[in-house]
Design an enzyme around this catalytic site. Structure first.
Site, PDB file in Angstrom:
ATOM      1  N   ASP A   1      37.360  48.336  37.808  1.00 17.77           N
ATOM      2  CA  ASP A   1      37.881  48.098  36.460  1.00 17.77           C
ATOM      3  C   ASP A   1      39.030  49.064  36.239  1.00 17.77           C
ATOM      4  O   ASP A   1      38.814  50.273  36.143  1.00 17.77           O
ATOM      5  CB  ASP A   1      36.781  48.309  35.424  1.00 17.77           C
ATOM      6  CG  ASP A   1      37.211  47.909  34.020  1.00 17.77           C
ATOM      7  OD1 ASP A   1      38.383  47.505  33.834  1.00 17.77           O
ATOM      8  OD2 ASP A   1      36.380  48.009  33.109  1.00 17.77           O
TER       9      ASP A   1
ATOM     10  N   ASP B   1      42.284  42.674  35.707  1.00 15.78           N
ATOM     11  CA  ASP B   1      42.113  44.085  36.087  1.00 15.78           C
ATOM     12  C   ASP B   1      40.663  44.472  36.370  1.00 15.78           C
ATOM     13  O   ASP B   1      40.311  45.649  36.360  1.00 15.78           O
ATOM     14  CB  ASP B   1      42.685  44.987  35.002  1.00 15.78           C
ATOM     15  CG  ASP B   1      41.930  44.917  33.690  1.00 15.78           C
ATOM     16  OD1 ASP B   1      41.143  43.970  33.490  1.00 15.78           O
ATOM     17  OD2 ASP B   1      42.119  45.808  32.851  1.00 15.78           O
ATOM     18  N   GLU B   2      39.823  43.494  36.655  1.00 20.42           N
ATOM     19  CA  GLU B   2      38.407  43.793  36.859  1.00 20.42           C
ATOM     20  C   GLU B   2      37.804  42.837  37.870  1.00 20.42           C
ATOM     21  O   GLU B   2      38.114  41.648  37.880  1.00 20.42           O
ATOM     22  CB  GLU B   2      37.657  43.672  35.531  1.00 20.42           C
ATOM     23  CG  GLU B   2      36.211  44.033  35.611  1.00 20.42           C
ATOM     24  CD  GLU B   2      35.524  43.994  34.258  1.00 20.42           C
ATOM     25  OE1 GLU B   2      34.482  44.642  34.134  1.00 20.42           O
ATOM     26  OE2 GLU B   2      36.026  43.328  33.326  1.00 20.42           O
TER      27      GLU B   2
END
Length: 132
Positions: free
Chosen positions: A11, A107-108
């Site tokens: 993350d 983004d994860e």
């Protein structure tokens, strides 16, 4: 001892701001947000650098409030094509360690390291952190 899957949760905090700071060295160490940059429109903070967070700037704070909290704030418009390119690059690196990658968002993601024999899970996490 319990055995089971070993899942690495990736993350990237402050993702958009961090990508901008990576691409523009003059912004490193400065308070940066990605978000509404047009002062005539209402906007919100999409990402705040760690330097901006020290002033109490967070997502999804209104940009006008962020400017009041941090007068030297650098406000940038988002470049989502660039963020998507970086995200694809980041997750392509994850496949170097395991074919079992689940992307959750830009983004994860999650990597199943259960079958990873080349490196211990903690070493994989550290290697990814350094590379990213």
């Amino acid at each position: 001892m319990r055995t089971g899957p070993t899942i690495l949760h990736v993350d990237l905090d402050a993702f958009f701001a961090a990508v901008e700071q990576r691409d523009r060295p003059e912004l490193r160490g400065r308070p940066v947000i990605v978000g509404g940059s047009d002062p005539t429109q209402r906007g919100v903070v999409s990402a705040a650098s760690y330097e901006a967070r020290k002033f109490g700037v967070f997502t999804p704070m209104p940009t006008a409030r962020a400017r009041k909290l941090c007068p030297k704030l650098v406000v940038l418009p988002g470049d989502f094509e660039k963020y998507e390119r970086f995200s694809r690059l980041m997750f392509s690196y994850a496949y170097d360690f395991t074919p079992l990658v689940e992307v959750g968002s830009i983004d994860e993601g999650y990597l199943d390291l259960s079958g990873c024999r080349r490196q211990a899970p903690l070493a994989v996490a550290e290697s990814m952190r350094r590379a990213i």
